[in-house]
Design a protein around this motif. Structure first.
Motif, PDB file in Angstrom:
ATOM      1  N   GLN A  15       5.006   8.838   0.887  1.00  0.00           N
ATOM      2  CA  GLN A  15       4.082   8.359  -0.147  1.00  0.00           C
ATOM      3  C   GLN A  15       3.025   7.489   0.527  1.00  0.00           C
ATOM      4  N   THR A  16       1.768   7.726   0.185  1.00  0.00           N
ATOM      5  CA  THR A  16       0.671   6.977   0.791  1.00  0.00           C
ATOM      6  C   THR A  16       0.160   5.887  -0.144  1.00  0.00           C
ATOM      7  N   PHE A  17      -0.047   4.711   0.413  1.00  0.00           N
ATOM      8  CA  PHE A  17      -0.659   3.581  -0.291  1.00  0.00           C
ATOM      9  C   PHE A  17      -1.915   3.199   0.484  1.00  0.00           C
ATOM     10  N   ASP A  18      -2.961   2.814  -0.216  1.00  0.00           N
ATOM     11  CA  ASP A  18      -4.153   2.380   0.508  1.00  0.00           C
ATOM     12  C   ASP A  18      -4.597   0.996   0.056  1.00  0.00           C
ATOM     13  N   PHE A  19      -5.424   0.393   0.903  1.00  0.00           N
ATOM     14  CA  PHE A  19      -5.995  -0.938   0.664  1.00  0.00           C
ATOM     15  C   PHE A  19      -7.503  -0.729   0.512  1.00  0.00           C
ATOM     16  N   PRO A  20      -8.028  -0.647  -0.709  1.00  0.00           N
ATOM     17  CA  PRO A  20      -9.444  -0.305  -0.919  1.00  0.00           C
ATOM     18  C   PRO A  20     -10.421  -1.283  -0.286  1.00  0.00           C
ATOM     19  N   PHE A  21     -10.024  -2.555  -0.185  1.00  0.00           N
ATOM     20  CA  PHE A  21     -10.940  -3.563   0.324  1.00  0.00           C
ATOM     21  C   PHE A  21     -10.543  -4.060   1.707  1.00  0.00           C
ATOM     22  N   ASP A  22      -9.315  -4.519   1.829  1.00  0.00           N
ATOM     23  CA  ASP A  22      -8.842  -5.053   3.101  1.00  0.00           C
ATOM     24  C   ASP A  22      -7.330  -5.182   3.007  1.00  0.00           C
ATOM     25  N   ALA A  23      -6.652  -5.112   4.145  1.00  0.00           N
ATOM     26  CA  ALA A  23      -5.190  -5.180   4.133  1.00  0.00           C
ATOM     27  C   ALA A  23      -4.670  -6.543   3.672  1.00  0.00           C
ATOM     28  N   PHE A  24      -5.523  -7.574   3.697  1.00  0.00           N
ATOM     29  CA  PHE A  24      -5.084  -8.915   3.333  1.00  0.00           C
ATOM     30  C   PHE A  24      -5.700  -9.407   2.026  1.00  0.00           C
ATOM     31  N   ASN A  25      -6.520  -8.581   1.410  1.00  0.00           N
ATOM     32  CA  ASN A  25      -7.167  -8.974   0.161  1.00  0.00           C
ATOM     33  C   ASN A  25      -7.335  -7.774  -0.755  1.00  0.00           C
ATOM     34  N   THR A  31      -1.680   6.002  -4.001  1.00  0.00           N
ATOM     35  CA  THR A  31      -2.799   6.937  -4.042  1.00  0.00           C
ATOM     36  C   THR A  31      -2.552   8.128  -4.963  1.00  0.00           C
ATOM     37  N   SER A  32      -1.307   8.364  -5.355  1.00  0.00           N
ATOM     38  CA  SER A  32      -1.029   9.501  -6.235  1.00  0.00           C
ATOM     39  C   SER A  32      -1.492   9.246  -7.665  1.00  0.00           C
ATOM     40  N   CYS A  33      -1.691   7.953  -8.011  1.00  0.00           N
ATOM     41  CA  CYS A  33      -2.105   7.637  -9.385  1.00  0.00           C
ATOM     42  C   CYS A  33      -3.128   6.502  -9.434  1.00  0.00           C
ATOM     43  N   SER A  34      -3.557   6.025  -8.251  1.00  0.00           N
ATOM     44  CA  SER A  34      -4.536   4.925  -8.156  1.00  0.00           C
ATOM     45  C   SER A  34      -4.056   3.675  -8.876  1.00  0.00           C
ATOM     46  N   ARG A  35      -2.749   3.465  -8.892  1.00  0.00           N
ATOM     47  CA  ARG A  35      -2.177   2.299  -9.558  1.00  0.00           C
ATOM     48  C   ARG A  35      -1.789   1.245  -8.525  1.00  0.00           C
ATOM     49  N   ALA A  36      -2.119  -0.001  -8.801  1.00  0.00           N
ATOM     50  CA  ALA A  36      -1.775  -1.081  -7.885  1.00  0.00           C
ATOM     51  C   ALA A  36      -0.264  -1.308  -7.878  1.00  0.00           C
ATOM     52  N   VAL A  37       0.300  -1.426  -6.701  1.00  0.00           N
ATOM     53  CA  VAL A  37       1.721  -1.736  -6.543  1.00  0.00           C
ATOM     54  C   VAL A  37       1.884  -3.201  -6.162  1.00  0.00           C
ATOM     55  N   TYR A  38       1.024  -3.667  -5.259  1.00  0.00           N
ATOM     56  CA  TYR A  38       0.999  -5.070  -4.850  1.00  0.00           C
ATOM     57  C   TYR A  38      -0.432  -5.585  -4.939  1.00  0.00           C
ATOM     58  N   ILE A  39      -0.568  -6.892  -5.108  1.00  0.00           N
ATOM     59  CA  ILE A  39      -1.859  -7.569  -5.051  1.00  0.00           C
ATOM     60  C   ILE A  39      -1.789  -8.593  -3.923  1.00  0.00           C
ATOM     61  N   LEU A  40      -2.752  -8.554  -3.023  1.00  0.00           N
ATOM     62  CA  LEU A  40      -2.790  -9.480  -1.898  1.00  0.00           C
ATOM     63  C   LEU A  40      -4.004 -10.393  -2.023  1.00  0.00           C
ATOM     64  N   LEU A  41      -3.800 -11.665  -1.731  1.00  0.00           N
ATOM     65  CA  LEU A  41      -4.893 -12.631  -1.836  1.00  0.00           C
ATOM     66  C   LEU A  41      -4.858 -13.576  -0.643  1.00  0.00           C
ATOM     67  N   THR A  42      -5.952 -13.597   0.104  1.00  0.00           N
ATOM     68  CA  THR A  42      -6.115 -14.520   1.231  1.00  0.00           C
ATOM     69  C   THR A  42      -7.454 -15.222   1.071  1.00  0.00           C
ATOM     70  N   PRO A  43      -7.470 -16.487   0.661  1.00  0.00           N
ATOM     71  CA  PRO A  43      -8.736 -17.205   0.481  1.00  0.00           C
ATOM     72  C   PRO A  43      -9.541 -17.257   1.770  1.00  0.00           C
ATOM     73  N   THR A  44     -10.855 -17.338   1.622  1.00  0.00           N
ATOM     74  CA  THR A  44     -11.744 -17.455   2.773  1.00  0.00           C
ATOM     75  C   THR A  44     -11.908 -18.919   3.155  1.00  0.00           C
ATOM     76  N   SER A  45     -11.799 -19.184   4.448  1.00  0.00           N
ATOM     77  CA  SER A  45     -11.961 -20.559   4.925  1.00  0.00           C
ATOM     78  C   SER A  45     -12.448 -20.541   6.369  1.00  0.00           C
ATOM     79  N   THR A  46     -13.334 -21.467   6.690  1.00  0.00           N
ATOM     80  CA  THR A  46     -13.809 -21.605   8.066  1.00  0.00           C
ATOM     81  C   THR A  46     -13.082 -22.723   8.801  1.00  0.00           C
ATOM     82  N   LEU A  47     -12.226 -23.455   8.085  1.00  0.00           N
ATOM     83  CA  LEU A  47     -11.556 -24.608   8.679  1.00  0.00           C
ATOM     84  C   LEU A  47     -10.147 -24.288   9.179  1.00  0.00           C
TER      85      LEU A  47
END
Length: 204
Positions: A15-25, A31-47
């Motif tokens: 079974q294939t899963f894809d990350f439309p934006f980024d592997a960390f966000n 991909t068989s139904c375009s349904r989200a299985v997981y949600i990933l969130l990594t805030p942006t920071s320069t510090l």
């Protein structure tokens, strides 16, 4: 395993899963139904390097990866209650193998972009890196192909976590050495091309 065996993999039954934006966000989609299985969130920071939070599509917490950053050690917080805190998930067993265990204690290992079952050396997953070349046609999304026998959350959670940890290792190394990800090479197929399973095959 002889040299070249990992390039000849039968991907029938994955079974294939894809990350439309980024592997960390963003979402990791079935991909068989375009349904989200997981949600990933990594805030942006320069510090610093903010933690990556992983939830199921209904918002249930799966894990939170606190990345190593200067004097800050890596921590992985697992579970809905966040009561399982680990210093790491991957263990280096050889120069090219990184091992991990799922929730049931089953052993697996990553060798480059391919994940194997440690008990029989069978391929259970493959990670494809995100490539962004704005001036060429080599761009592609990150994706994760997982064998249908390993789609239960008790195993899939750990395959995803370990894939993210491996990808972060690559990105850090590339930044240090001034390198960039290269387009994936065409994979030889042992019998059948990579197929998409019906969404009912997976119970996330």
């Amino acid at each position: 395993m002889s040299k070249g065996e990992s390039e000849c993999i039968d991907y029938n039954g994955f079974q294939t899963f894809d990350f439309p934006f980024d592997a960390f966000n963003g979402p990791m989609n079935d991909t068989s139904c375009s349904r989200a299985v997981y949600i990933l969130l990594t805030p942006t920071s320069t510090l610093d390097r903010p933690p990556t939070k992983i939830t199921r599509r209904d918002g249930t917490p799966v894990a939170e990866i606190h990345w190593r950053w200067f004097f800050k050690k890596q921590r992985i917080v697992l579970g809905e209650k966040g009561d399982d805190v680990r210093s790491g998930l991957l263990q280096k067993s050889s120069s090219s193998r990184w091992t991990f265990k799922d929730a049931h204690g089953n052993h697996f290992y990553w060798k480059d972009l391919v994940c194997y079952n440690a008990s029989d050396d069978q391929v259970i997953a493959r990670y494809t890196r995100q490539i962004e070349h704005y001036l060429t046609l080599d761009s592609c999304k990150a994706s994760l192909a997982v064998h249908k026998h390993h789609l239960a959350p008790e195993t899939l959670d750990y395959i995803l976590l370990s894939a993210l940890l491996m990808e972060m290792k690559r990105r850090v190394s590339e930044r240090i050495h001034g390198q960039h990800p290269q387009p994936p090479k065409p994979q030889k197929q042992a019998h059948h091309p990579l197929k998409r399973l019906p969404s009912k095959a997976a119970n996330y």
